[in-house]
Design a protein around this motif. Structure first.
Motif, PDB file in Angstrom:
ATOM      1  N   UNK A   1      73.249  -7.576  -9.981  1.00 44.75           N
ATOM      2  CA  UNK A   1      73.783  -7.380  -8.617  1.00 44.75           C
ATOM      3  C   UNK A   1      73.040  -8.697  -8.009  1.00 44.75           C
ATOM      4  N   UNK A   2      71.869  -9.074  -8.335  1.00 46.74           N
ATOM      5  CA  UNK A   2      71.328 -10.220  -7.786  1.00 46.74           C
ATOM      6  C   UNK A   2      71.937 -11.516  -7.719  1.00 46.74           C
ATOM      7  N   UNK A   3      72.467 -11.673  -9.495  1.00 48.05           N
ATOM      8  CA  UNK A   3      73.195 -12.818  -9.697  1.00 48.05           C
ATOM      9  C   UNK A   3      74.603 -12.703  -8.916  1.00 48.05           C
ATOM     10  N   UNK A   4      75.300 -11.919  -8.916  1.00 43.14           N
ATOM     11  CA  UNK A   4      76.464 -11.451  -8.042  1.00 43.14           C
ATOM     12  C   UNK A   4      76.264 -11.913  -6.534  1.00 43.14           C
ATOM     13  N   UNK A   5      75.351 -11.420  -6.046  1.00 40.99           N
ATOM     14  CA  UNK A   5      74.848 -11.856  -4.686  1.00 40.99           C
ATOM     15  C   UNK A   5      74.917 -13.379  -4.401  1.00 40.99           C
ATOM     16  N   UNK A   6      74.199 -13.964  -5.283  1.00 41.60           N
ATOM     17  CA  UNK A   6      73.826 -15.597  -5.214  1.00 41.60           C
ATOM     18  C   UNK A   6      75.329 -16.373  -5.163  1.00 41.60           C
ATOM     19  N   UNK A   7      75.987 -15.502  -6.265  1.00 42.07           N
ATOM     20  CA  UNK A   7      77.600 -16.288  -6.643  1.00 42.07           C
ATOM     21  C   UNK A   7      78.317 -16.061  -5.335  1.00 42.07           C
ATOM     22  N   UNK A   8      78.247 -14.893  -4.931  1.00 45.13           N
ATOM     23  CA  UNK A   8      79.191 -14.748  -3.770  1.00 45.13           C
ATOM     24  C   UNK A   8      78.771 -15.425  -2.343  1.00 45.13           C
ATOM     25  N   UNK A   9      77.423 -15.702  -2.432  1.00 44.25           N
ATOM     26  CA  UNK A   9      76.877 -16.458  -1.189  1.00 44.25           C
ATOM     27  C   UNK A   9      77.220 -17.993  -1.366  1.00 44.25           C
TER      28      UNK A   9
END
Length: 205
Positions: free
Chosen positions: A104-112
């Motif tokens: 989820x942290x990787x997804x959050x970073x990519x979406x940011x």
């Protein structure tokens, strides 16, 4: 229609993912169907975002070819990063509870990164719309200000000052999302006004 698809799919995906993105509510075994739907919505957003710039390019290049090309490039990059974010999100379905937080942290970073690139794109699009009066000035100025506010929100999230999906993030993001929908409705009803664009003359900016 692409503006509507991009904005609506992003908002819907965030609503679906909000329990997962909130650390205090993260489930140890996320339901497959909502996550899969969010993945499809994020892919739809990525494709629509790139499609907007591709569809707009023939018009914008008549105004300022360099800026139009930059806008096209940014939105294609945005779409590519969006597909990466959706791919990472899809991994949650088969991820163990221990690995879910990291995924989820990787997804959050990519979406940011998607939002950062998007906000930079608004700084190219809306000045062109305003300078050549392609749409009413109020929509152009609203979009420019909204894009700047979203950029501020992204930077604050990047430096850990506010949380993704928090109240402050929502307030700062709302103006540009509303503007994108308003712009979409205007384009559907009236299209762009080309009377201020030199016929057949490609200009560099």
């Amino acid at each position: 229609m692409l503006f509507i698809i991009a904005t609506a799919s992003t908002m819907a995906a965030q609503i679906i993912l909000s329990p997962l993105l909130d650390a205090s509510q993260r489930a140890t075994d996320p339901q497959t169907n909502p996550v899969a739907l969010a993945v499809l919505l994020e892919i739809a957003n990525a494709l629509a975002s790139a499609g907007i710039a591709i569809a707009f390019y023939p018009v914008l290049r008549r105004c300022a070819e360099l800026a139009a090309t930059g806008y096209l490039g940014l939105r294609v990059i945005e779409g590519a990063v969006g597909v990466v974010a959706a791919t990472v999100l899809a991994m949650i379905i088969s991820t163990s509870a221990d690995e879910m937080a990291f995924t989820l942290a990787v997804h959050d970073t990519a979406f940011l990164m998607v939002l950062l690139v998007f906000s930079c794109g608004t700084l190219l699009l809306y000045p062109m719309l305003y300078a050549f009066r392609l749409v009413p000035p109020v929509l152009s100025l609203w979009g420019l200000i909204g894009g700047l506010i979203l950029l501020v929100s992204c930077v604050l999230i990047l430096f850990g000052q506010i949380e993704v999906g928090g109240t402050t993030d929502l307030i700062l993001s709302l103006p540009i999302w509303i503007n994108e929908m308003a712009l979409a409705l205007w384009l559907l009803a009236r299209g762009v006004d080309l009377k201020h664009v030199g016929s057949g003359n490609d200009r560099a900016a």
